[in-house]
Design an enzyme around this catalytic site. Structure first.
Site, PDB file in Angstrom:
ATOM      1  N   GLU A 248       4.307  -7.365  -2.462  1.00 60.29           N
ATOM      2  CA  GLU A 248       4.473  -6.632  -0.983  1.00 60.29           C
ATOM      3  C   GLU A 248       5.535  -5.603  -1.114  1.00 60.29           C
ATOM      4  OE1 GLU A 248       5.168  -9.755   1.833  1.00 60.29           O
ATOM      5  OE2 GLU A 248       3.028 -10.322   1.618  1.00 60.29           O
ATOM      6  N   GLU A 498      -2.410 -13.920  -1.151  1.00 57.74           N
ATOM      7  CA  GLU A 498      -1.743 -14.523  -0.082  1.00 57.74           C
ATOM      8  C   GLU A 498      -2.502 -14.701   1.108  1.00 57.74           C
ATOM      9  OE1 GLU A 498       2.423 -13.880   0.781  1.00 57.74           O
ATOM     10  OE2 GLU A 498       2.815 -13.419  -1.202  1.00 57.74           O
TER      11      GLU A 498
END
Length: 767
Positions: A248, A498
């Site tokens: 991320e 995720e």
């Protein structure tokens, strides 16, 4: 010598060494890896927090002595893949270039233990908002000092909202940690990490720009870990098949058009929400009145204003700070005690005037406008290439999982040199409304991905009403995400690395009652989506070995772990298992061997360990018995679900209907290499007791058997089928799940939001 490849990529799909298609069905292991084990400093503990040079991660993700307990549990849940979470801090906490060889050896030992269970593992260099000291996880504390920032002043200046230093840790606002991407500390550091040479040319340390300094140390740390894994033997390719890029990544301030306003695309606003200009001012000790926001079902809404007054305290290191312990030499033109953005002419501290509100909007030499996609194609890809080449220099056959900025358009690399045949697109997706509100709303949800891509002329049309529409919307969003990867990056597998749900929904109602129906519905909807989108793989967030009902995952109030020491695990059939088979033909036979000791079998040999294992401790984990008096299965029926393991031929479609306990699959059958390698499906006994399920196949023969080929007893369906289009249908035992209906409150809130759309769209922004 490298081992033969267990996993290869052919035509955008994974295959094993026998030519069968492989579905990577996995889990993130483990959330514990974000936090040090010595001292044990979960995010709500302030003591020892700033002793960052001396932390150790030697028992992360868990003790190697307990690895078999965790791996056998996950294998029994049907997982064949692990996203192995580690942090840069775990490798290099002591200072630049000082690697923790004890942690590295521990990691090698744990990976070697996983080998016996047949897992496919890829490594995840994890971070959230840069570092624990910026309110997340990832980078060592010294990297913050290297950027000229003082983490001990982040609380007073709100350069970061950190749970460990929050005044009331018991009431830390849910999910506020993620807003740190837009606060001074993380925004500055990510700008330096990706674009320091262009936007902070004065930031020279050890003779190189801070961008090269930070990236160089990060890449070399991961490269060193890869080298040690390579040298250990029997792990690379045997167990570790690949490496994911930085988790991320944030773009910092790069591309911001106007520092004095919050950009319209910044949908994440919660708590005090300064503009970047206000964050710069408070970071230099100035008082500012800023807007306060909260998160509702359809996005953020303003609740008022608040004064942030640091009383002169600065987020920057003082001019006389002694940084000799790290051994670096900072260039004299980079002055401590003064905001580095002031040093680059962004603002004037003498008058507190913003001089260059558009400083980060364009590339300073080319003048190219730096929108999100341009950032991804330039700054992100420059870093990714450096990381990829370093890993491949050690792990020659590594499959690289490319994770661009979350929910942004992937890099435009299709048909270029970066269109790597051993690359995977690795996006993330969360149902943001459920995650932020910690409530599963069966009545309505929003097509967030569609809104972000401009597919609705008005966001009101992105509202999906009814649970069926919500589930289909999730599936369509993931299918669109996968297609976007193919369109921009090329024909590569897509692994959703995720997704997940919060377990502490509805003010922890499930922990007080044992009723996990909301969690089950949300978890099932998410899995329905990844199955329907035909992702080549996925890794659910999260497995956390120390999760409990009071503190959740022990990190920032999050509670997404499928396992908790305060809950039960899904029941299995009594052991030892019978070797008898349920078959479509009596000619099939299967051998079995003695099962490894795990959490499901108690023997004289493991009695002491079982009684002392913290996962089944007899003492309560919380001082509030209300949260532990009704342990449940933690919605396991929704994630312990049937799925193809290997198929002779590509999968056309597969899905599990939890409500009717029905698994269906269609494949384009191809000829098997031999009788020894049929199509194989994980068939959990909880849903499909072998003497209480019915099987229908389009051709061939099948068997249901329970074996421990990979050290844990799991039930599989093996199918020897013909070529061409083939279908399988398995019906099991229907159990009562997902019976709650939408509430009047949910429906009423929907009507309220629809009305607000009509009257005032600008105040109702979709997240």
């Amino acid at each position: 010598m490298a081992s033969p490849l267990r996993l290869i990529i052919e035509d955008g799909h994974f295959q094993d060494e026998h030519g069968r298609h492989v579905l990577l069905r996995g889990i993130n292991v483990a959330g514990d890896s974000k936090l040090p084990s010595q001292p044990d400093v979960p995010s709500h503990v302030a003591q020892d927090f700033f002793d960052g040079d001396n932390v150790k991660f030697h028992s992360r993700p868990f003790r190697k002595e307990d690895a078999h307990i965790h791996f056998s549990r996950l294998k029994r849940f049907g997982y064949n893949t692990i996203r192995y979470v580690f942090t840069w801090e775990a490798i290099e906490a002591a200072g630049p270039g000082r690697y923790d060889e004890v942690w590295i050896q521990h990691t090698i030992d744990v990976l070697r233990a996983a080998k016996d269970y047949g897992f496919y593992i890829f490594m995840d260099p994890h971070q959230d908002v840069w570092s624990r000291y910026c309110g997340g996880s990832g980078a060592p504390m010294w990297t913050i000092y290297a950027c000229g920032l003082n983490p001990q002043s982040f609380d007073a200046t709100e350069a970061a909202i950190v749970h460990n230093t929050y005044p009331d840790t018991e009431n830390f606002p849910k999910m506020i940690w993620s807003t740190n991407y837009y606060r001074l500390a993380a925004a500055t550091i990510f700008t330096l990490f990706f674009g320091g040479r262009d936007f902070a040319p004065k930031c020279i340390i050890d003779g190189i720009n801070i961008q090269d300094y930070l990236q160089g140390h990060f890449v070399r740390a991961c490269e060193h870990l890869a080298k040690r894994i390579n040298e250990a033997g029997g792990i690379e390719n045997d167990i570790v098949f690949g490496w994911e890029s930085l988790n991320e990544p944030g773009r910092g301030m790069i591309g911001h058009v106007d520092l004095s306003v919050i950009p319209s695309e910044q949908q994440l606003k919660k708590g005090s929400s300064p503009t970047l200009w206000q964050a710069i001012l408070t970071g230099s000790g100035r008082a500012c009145e800023v807007d306060v926001w909260d998160m509702g079902g359809l996005g953020p809404y303003k609740t008022g204003r608040v004064l942030i007054d640091p009383r002169g305290e600065q987020a920057w290191l003082p001019a006389d700070y002694d940084e000799s312990r790290y051994g670096w030499k900072r260039d004299p033109d980079w002055k401590l005690g003064e905001c580095l953005w002031a040093q680059h002419g962004v603002w004037d501290p003498a008058t507190d005037m913003l001089l260059r509100k558009d400083y980060f909007e364009k590339h300073p030499t080319t003048g190219v406008k730096l929108d999100f996609h341009t950032f991804t194609n330039t700054y992100f890809m420059e870093f990714y290439r450096k990381y990829r080449d370093a890993i491949r220099g050690i792990h020659k056959d590594a499959i690289m999982l490319c994770q661009p900025p979350t929910l942004e358009v992937p890099p435009s690399i299709k048909g270029t040199e970066d269109d790597d045949p051993k690359m995977v697109y690795a996006p993330h997706y969360y149902d943001g409304i459920t995650l932020m509100t910690k409530k599963w709303n069966r009545t309505w949800n929003v097509d967030v991905f569609g809104v972000l891509r401009g597919r609705y002329w008005h966001p009101a049309f992105a509202i999906k009403i009814g649970e069926t529409a919500i589930r289909n919307s999730f599936k369509e969003q993931l299918a669109a995400m996968k297609k976007e990867g193919r369109d921009y990056m090329g024909n590569h597998p897509c692994i959703l690395t995720e997704f997940g749900i919060p377990y502490d929904m509805d003010d922890k109602y499930a922990y007080k009652t044992g009723d996990y129906s909301s969690q089950s519905a949300a978890m099932d909807a998410n899995h329905f989506a990844v199955e329907g989108a035909l992702m080549e793989g996925y890794t659910l967030w999260l497995y956390c070995a120390t999760n409990d009902h009071q503190r959740g995952d022990q990190w920032n109030g999050e509670d997404l772990s499928i396992f908790s020491i305060d809950d039960q695990t899904l029941p299995v059939s009594p052991l030892p298992h019978s070797p008898e088979l349920n078959q479509s033909t009596s000619s099939l036979a299967k051998s079995t061997r003695k099962e490894v000791e795990d959490e499901t079998s108690v023997t004289p040999g493991n009695l002491k360990r079982v009684l002392t294992n913290p996962s089944i401790a007899s003492t309560p984990t919380t001082q509030n018995p209300e949260l532990t008096n009704a342990p449940g299965y933690r919605a396991a029926e929704a994630y312990v679900r049937p799925a193809p393991i290997t198929t002779n031929g590509p999968i056309i479609d597969y899905t599990f209907d939890l409500k009717n306990c029905e698994f269906t699959m269609e494949i384009e059958g191809t000829e098997a290499e031999s009788e020894e390698f049929p199509t194989t499906v994980f068939l959990p006994e909880y849903h499909f007791p072998k003497d209480q399920c019915t099987i229908a196949v389009s051709s061939g023969k099948w068997e249901i058997s329970t074996d421990d080929e990979e050290r844990t007893w799991i039930q599989k369906l093996r199918w020897w089928h013909g070529i061409g289009k083939q279908s399988l249908k398995v019906t099991g035992v229907i159990r009562p799940h997902n019976t709650l209906a939408g509430t009047a409150e949910e429906a009423g809130y929907l009507q309220q939001c629809q009305e607000s759309y009509v009257s005032s769209f600008k105040d109702c922004i979709v997240m």
